[in-house]
Scaffold this motif. Sequence first.
Motif, short mmCIF file in Angstrom:
data_model
loop_
_atom_site.label_atom_id
_atom_site.label_comp_id
_atom_site.label_asym_id
_atom_site.label_seq_id
_atom_site.Cartn_x
_atom_site.Cartn_y
_atom_site.Cartn_z
N HIS A 26 -3.84 6.08 -3.73
CA HIS A 26 -5.21 5.76 -3.29
C HIS A 26 -5.54 6.46 -1.97
O HIS A 26 -6.59 7.10 -1.84
N HIS A 50 -7.26 4.61 6.02
CA HIS A 50 -8.16 3.46 6.15
C HIS A 50 -7.53 2.12 5.76
O HIS A 50 -7.96 1.08 6.25
N ASP A 51 -6.53 2.15 4.90
CA ASP A 51 -5.94 0.87 4.46
C ASP A 51 -4.61 0.58 5.14
O ASP A 51 -3.90 -0.33 4.71
N ASP A 152 -13.48 5.59 -0.70
CA ASP A 152 -12.60 4.46 -1.02
C ASP A 152 -12.84 3.98 -2.46
O ASP A 152 -11.91 3.76 -3.23
FE FE Z 1 -9.13 1.48 0.25
#
Ligand code: FE
Length: 189
Positions: A26, A50-51, A152
């Motif tokens: 991802h 981002h995660d 995302d």
């Molecule tokens: Fe994400």
Amino acid sequence: MIDVIFNIINKFGRLTYGEDITQIEHALQCAQIAREDGAADTLIAAALLHDIGQFIDDAGHAAEQHGIDARHEVIGATFLARSFPESVTEPVRMHVEAKRYLCAVEPYYRAALSRASELSLQLQGGPMSADEANVFAQSPYFDDAIKLRRYDDTGKQSDWAVADLEFYRPLLEKLMTNHGADAPKGPQG
Ligand code: FE
């Protein structure tokens, strides 16, 4: 610091967190989409990282599994702020709010969310009110936060071969504001 980040991603990146692909897939897909979109390096870095708040706070992730929002976007942005400028950390911090924003202003956005994103939306407070959306749209880094959110949402494809983590090392190194000097500074400064 880059090695710390890569180790965290490699350690936790094989988890899926409710999606059909692993977290590392991802992250790499989001960064790839950002590159193909011609995004600035800061936004590419934000897309890749981002995660990361989901990896550095295992307790928080466990909390999310039990229906509590651990605010992974805030944890991640705070962690990244040790080494990266606001142009990287602010879109990260805002990427969940950006989903709440898009649910409020785009009729078809919510219906296209993945199942995991829809579930977490409810924990995150659901769509913004019109007033919240107006305020959010005035935020610095609003445009980048929205772009990141769309990367995302798109970066969830199965069987897509993309550039690996090491590909991003030079880009991240160039952006770092604090070259890994995490130890407290001595009296000399
Ligand atoms: Fe994400």
